[in-house]
Scaffold this motif. Structure first.
Motif, mmCIF file in Angstrom:
data_model
loop_
_atom_site.group_PDB
_atom_site.id
_atom_site.type_symbol
_atom_site.label_atom_id
_atom_site.label_comp_id
_atom_site.label_asym_id
_atom_site.label_seq_id
_atom_site.Cartn_x
_atom_site.Cartn_y
_atom_site.Cartn_z
ATOM 1 N N GLU A 1 39.214 -14.476 -46.043
ATOM 2 C CA GLU A 1 39.541 -15.898 -46.034
ATOM 3 C C GLU A 1 40.634 -16.192 -45.003
ATOM 4 O O GLU A 1 40.647 -17.257 -44.382
ATOM 5 N N ALA A 2 41.532 -15.228 -44.824
ATOM 6 C CA ALA A 2 42.693 -15.433 -43.942
ATOM 7 C C ALA A 2 42.327 -15.424 -42.478
ATOM 8 O O ALA A 2 43.134 -15.771 -41.626
ATOM 9 N N GLU A 3 41.106 -15.039 -42.140
ATOM 10 C CA GLU A 3 40.716 -14.980 -40.726
ATOM 11 C C GLU A 3 40.172 -16.310 -40.213
ATOM 12 O O GLU A 3 40.080 -16.538 -39.022
ATOM 13 N N LYS A 4 39.753 -17.160 -41.156
ATOM 14 C CA LYS A 4 39.158 -18.441 -40.754
ATOM 15 C C LYS A 4 40.080 -19.583 -41.143
ATOM 16 O O LYS A 4 40.726 -19.540 -42.189
ATOM 17 N N PRO A 5 40.099 -20.656 -40.339
ATOM 18 C CA PRO A 5 40.885 -21.803 -40.789
ATOM 19 C C PRO A 5 40.277 -22.383 -42.066
ATOM 20 O O PRO A 5 39.059 -22.332 -42.238
ATOM 21 N N PRO A 6 41.102 -22.895 -42.977
ATOM 22 C CA PRO A 6 40.554 -23.461 -44.206
ATOM 23 C C PRO A 6 39.809 -24.760 -43.919
ATOM 24 O O PRO A 6 40.000 -25.362 -42.869
ATOM 25 N N ILE B 1 45.476 -15.467 -50.817
ATOM 26 C CA ILE B 1 44.269 -15.550 -50.005
ATOM 27 C C ILE B 1 43.803 -14.139 -49.663
ATOM 28 O O ILE B 1 44.621 -13.306 -49.279
#
Lengths: 332, 336
Positions: free
Chosen positions: B119-124, B115
C-alpha cells in the motif's frame, strides 16, 4: 510550552529542543544534560524507591547522503516517514546555515504512467542553490520538517514533532506541579534520545537511574476515517493506559483505578506484544523494571501536521500527578 | 517585481473564486487604464498608449490557482473535498490548508505505521483523504465550514538564492507582469485580461477574448520545468534561469510561428519550450471568433501546481522584458 518544544528541533547533533527542555525542567527539578540529547530531571522523595517517567526528546528526521553538482540532495530516513507525501514538500536542511529545500515532484508529462514510491533515495531534494549547495551543506547534515505549530478549532492543535514533544511537555508540566510537594518516592524525569532509531537513549538512562518502576509517556494512534476502531483511540477522551504482555499489569491497573477514583478521563490501549515505545527497553534494564505506557492519542503520526487535543495532555498530567502522590505501585 | 508577486501569491483564489485576487489587481491598476469586470469575473482592461496600435493586441494572465472544494461534512466533523484543477495526491497528503482564507485545517490520512508495504508504494485514493479543522462533530464543523467552501494548500512565499518558492506562482507571476505592463507608460494601445477559471478548462479567457475581439494575443504563464535530478536531458522541457519559455506547440495550441521566431531573435534571454506538453489560455484565445495569432511567454516553474513551486526571479524580469518587446513589435508593426 508545547508550541515552543514543537518548533525546536532535536535529532542527531541538533540540540535545540533538548536545550529548551533543559531550561524548562531546571526551574522545577535538579536537571542535568546527559549523553547526546538526553536530559534528566530529578525530584527527591521520602524513600529510596524511584519512579522513572520517560518521554523521548528526539524526532523523526532525514539525513543527507549525497549532494550533486546542481544542488540536488539524496537523503536517507532517520525514523518512519511516508515518502508518498514528500514530493513538493518544504523541509529544513540543517547545513552551515538553515536552508529551505523542496522534495522533487515528478513533472506531469513524466507522471502519466503513475509513480511508484519504493525508496526515499529516488526522491531528490531540491535546494535551489545550484553548485553553491556544496559550500553550505555536507553529507550527514540533518533534514527536518518545518511546519510551525498552529491552533485548530476547539482544543485541537497541529504541528510537527508532537511525537514525542507532547509527552515532553506533559513531563515538564508534571514536574512543575509536583515541585515543592512531599513525594512518597524519588521521581526521575527522563527526556531520552534515540527512540526513533530503536529506543536507544532510554537504555543508558534507565541503567543510570536504576528505577523501581517506570512509565513511558508516548503518543499512539488517534482516530480517523479509514482507521479501524481497534487500531486507534479517540482524541479528547484522555490518555491511553497501556496493557500488554510486555508491560506491568499492576501499574496498568493502578493507573486505571486512580483515574476512576479521581474522575480523570482515560482510555486503555491493549497491545499484543511489545509496545514499540521506550517502556519495552526500560523493562529489561539491569535486573528488570516494572514498566507501563501512558499514551497521548495523535493523528497523522510522523508527519509535520500531527494533531492532538490539549485536553488529553491535561488528563495525562493529572493522572501522572495523582498516581505519583498515591505512591505508584511501591507498596503493591 | 518580487514584492508584487509575493503579495499576489499570498492571496487565495481558487478557480471560480478569484474575488480577492481580482480586488487586489484592481487596486493596483486603477488609474493606469480603463477597466471593467465581466459576468464570469474577468478583468478586461484597456491601456491607452502614446500611439494607436497597428494591430489589436490582447495580453492575458489568469488569476486563479489550483485548490480544493469542500463537498461534505462527516458525522465526526471531518471535511470531504474534491480537487479544483490538476493536483497530484502527494501534493495534498498531510498538508496544511486554509479554508475561506480563515479556517486552518489539515489533510489527514492513515499514518505510515498502519499501512502495509504494498500500500505504501502507491499514492492513496484521493477520496480516502479528508480535512480535520479540529471540530469534534458535524455541527461544530458546520459553524465554520460548509460544502462549496474553498481551500488552498498553504505555501507561504519565500525567496532563496534568487528563486521564489510559493504556492500559486502559476499564474500570479503572469498577473504581476501584466500589472507592471499596465502601470508603465506604453507606446501603443493594448488590451489586457486578467482571466478566471483557467485551471478548470480555460473558461474565463474564452469570454474575455470574445469580448476584446483581438487580432493578436500574448499569454503570460507559468510552465513545467523538469530540470531536476533524475530527468533525462531530452525531457527537461525548460530550465530555471535560462529565461522565459516560448512555445511552438502544446496540447492545446499551435502557436504563431512568426511571433515564436521573433521572440527567439529578440536578444532577450529566453528559451524554446522543448516539449509538446501542457496547455494554457492560448488554447481558448487563439480559436476565438475568426482566429487570433497567439504567443505564450511562460516562466519556468518546478513543482507547478504545488504549494512549493520554484521559479527564478530573473526569468520573471526577462519575461516582462520579452512581453514588452513583443508588445512594441506587434503594435508598432515591426513584427509582421
Amino acid at each position: 510550552m508545547l508550541f515552543a518544544l514543537s518548533d525546536a528541533d532535536a535529532a542527531g547533533n541538533i540540540r535545540e529542543a533538548s536545550d529548551l527542555a533543559y531550561d524548562m525542567l531546571k526551574e522545577y527539578t535538579s536537571a542535568e544534560k546527559c549523553d547526546n540529547l538526553t536530559v534528566i530531571g530529578f525530584l527527591k522523595g521520602e524513600s529510596d524507591y524511584t519512579l522513572m517517567l520517560d518521554a523521548h526528546i528526539d524526532q523523526i528526521a532525514m539525513t543527507v547522503t549525497n549532494i550533486d553538482d546542481n544542488g540536488f540532495l539524496t537523503v536517507a530516513k532517520a525514523g518512519g516517514i511516508d515518502i508518498r507525501a514528500l514530493p513538493s514538500r518544504r523541509v529544513t536542511v540543517h547545513g552551515r546555515e538553515k536552508v529551505t529545500a523542496v522534495f522533487c515532484a515528478t513533472p506531469p508529462h513524466l507522471a502519466r504512467k503513475g509513480v511508484k514510491y519504493t525508496d526515499i533515495s529516488e526522491i531528490k531534494l531540491d535546494t535551489a542553490l545550484g553548485e553553491r549547495a556544496k559550500d553550505i551543506i555536507s553529507v550527514g547534515d540533518l533534514v527536518t520538517f518545518s511546519a510551525k505549530p498552529q491552533m485548530l478549532k476547539g482544543s485541537r492543535v497541529t504541528g510537527r514533532s508532537f511525537d514525542d514533544r507532547a509527552a515532553v511537555a506533559c513531563l515538564i508540566e508534571t514536574a512543575k506541579r509536583l515541585s515543592g510537594k512531599k513525594l512518597p518516592f524519588n521521581v526521575a524525569f527522563v527526556l531520552s534520545d534515540g527512540e526513533e532509531l530503536g529506543l536507544r537513549g532510554t537504555r543508558t538512562a534507565a541503567f543510570k537511574i536504576n528505577p523501581d518502576e517506570a512509565v513511558a509517556v508516548d503518543v499512539s494512534f488517534g482516530d480517523g476515517i479509514g482507521i479501524a476502531d481497534t487500531d486507534c483511540k479517540k482524541l479528547g477522551k484522555g490518555g491511553m493506559i497501556g496493557i500488554s504482555p510486555a508491560l506491568d499489569r499492576g501499574i496498568s491497573n493502578k493507573l486505571i483505578s486512580i483515574a476512576k477514583e479521581k474522575n480523570i478521563p482515560y482510555q486503555t490501549e491493549v497491545m499484543g506484544a511489545s509496545t514499540g515505545t521506550d517502556a519495552d527497553m526500560i523493562a529489561v534494564t539491569r535486573e528488570g523494571v516494572r514498566a507501563c505506557t501512558l499514551s497521548i492519542p495523535l493523528r497523522n503520526m510522523h508527519t509535520e501536521v500531527e494533531i492532538l487535543d490539549i485536553k488529553d495532555l491535561e488528563a495525562v498530567c493529572e493522572l501522572l500527578c495523582e498516581y505519583i502522590l498515591a505512591g505508584g505501585v511501591k507498596d503493591d | 517585481m518580487t514584492e508584487l508577486i509575493s503579495a499576489l501569491c499570498n492571496i487565495d483564489g481558487t478557480s471560480g473564486d478569484e474575488i480577492a485576487v481580482r480586488d487586489f489587481i484592481i487596486s493596483e491598476i486603477d488609474g493606469f487604464c480603463e477597466w471593467k469586470t465581466d459576468a464570469l469575473g474577468n478583468i478586461i482592461a484597456f491601456k491607452k498608449g502614446k500611439k494607436p496600435s497597428a494591430k489589436k493586441l490582447m495580453i492575458d494572465a489568469h488569476m486563479d490557482e489550483v485548490g480544493l472544494i469542500i463537498t461534505d461534512v462527516t458525522a465526526e466533523g471531518f471535511l470531504k473535498f474534491k480537487t479544483v484543477g490538476g493536483i497530484d495526491i502527494s501534493a495534498i497528503m498531510f498538508r496544511r490548508v486554509l479554508i475561506n482564507g480563515e479556517t486552518a485545517g489539515v489533510i489527514c490520512g492513515k499514518p505510515i505505521h498502519l499501512i502495509d508495504k504494498k500500500e505504501a508504494e502507491k499514492p492513496p485514493a484521493a477520496d480516502s483523504l479528508y480535512i480535520d479543522i479540529g471540530a469534534g462533530s458535524k455541527s461544530e464543523a458546520e459553524d465554520y465550514v460548509n460544502p462549496g467552501d474553498r481551500a488552498v494548500i498553504c505555501g507561504e512565499f519565500t525567496v532563496s538564492n534568487g528563486n521564489m518558492i510559493s504556492k500559486a506562482l502559476d499564474d500570479r507571476i503572469g498577473c504581476a507582469i501584466l500589472i507592471k505592463l499596465i502601470k508603465v507608460d506604453s507606446e501603443y494601445d493594448f488590451y489586457a485580461s486578467f482571466s478566471v477559471q483557467e485551471e478548470i478548462g480555460l473558461r474565463g479567457a474564452k469570454t474575455a477574448a470574445y469580448a476584446i475581439d483581438p487580432e493578436c494575443a500574448l499569454i503570460l504563464e507559468g510552465t513545467t520545468a523538469a530540470d531536476i535530478a533524475g530527468t533525462d536531458e531530452g525531457l527537461t522541457v525548460c530550465n530555471l534561469g535560462k529565461g522565459p519559455a516560448v512555445s511552438f506547440m502544446d496540447n492545446s495550441t499551435a502557436y504563431d510561428r512568426k511571433f515564436y521566431n521573433a521572440a527567439l531573435k529578440s536578444g532577450i534571454l529566453c528559451q524554446p519550450k522543448r516539449a509538446v506538453a501542457g496547455g494554457n489560455n492560448a488554447g481558448a484565445v487563439h480559436l476565438t471568433r475568426g482566429g487570433v495569432r497567439t504567443l505564450a511567454i511562460s516562466v519556468p516553474c518546478r513543482y507547478i501546481h504545488s504549494s512549493a513551486s520554484i521559479a527564478n526571479i530573473n526569468d520573471c524580469e526577462n519575461a516582462y522584458e520579452l512581453a514588452r518587446y513583443m508588445l512594441n513589435g506587434i503594435c508598432g508593426g515591426e513584427i509582421e
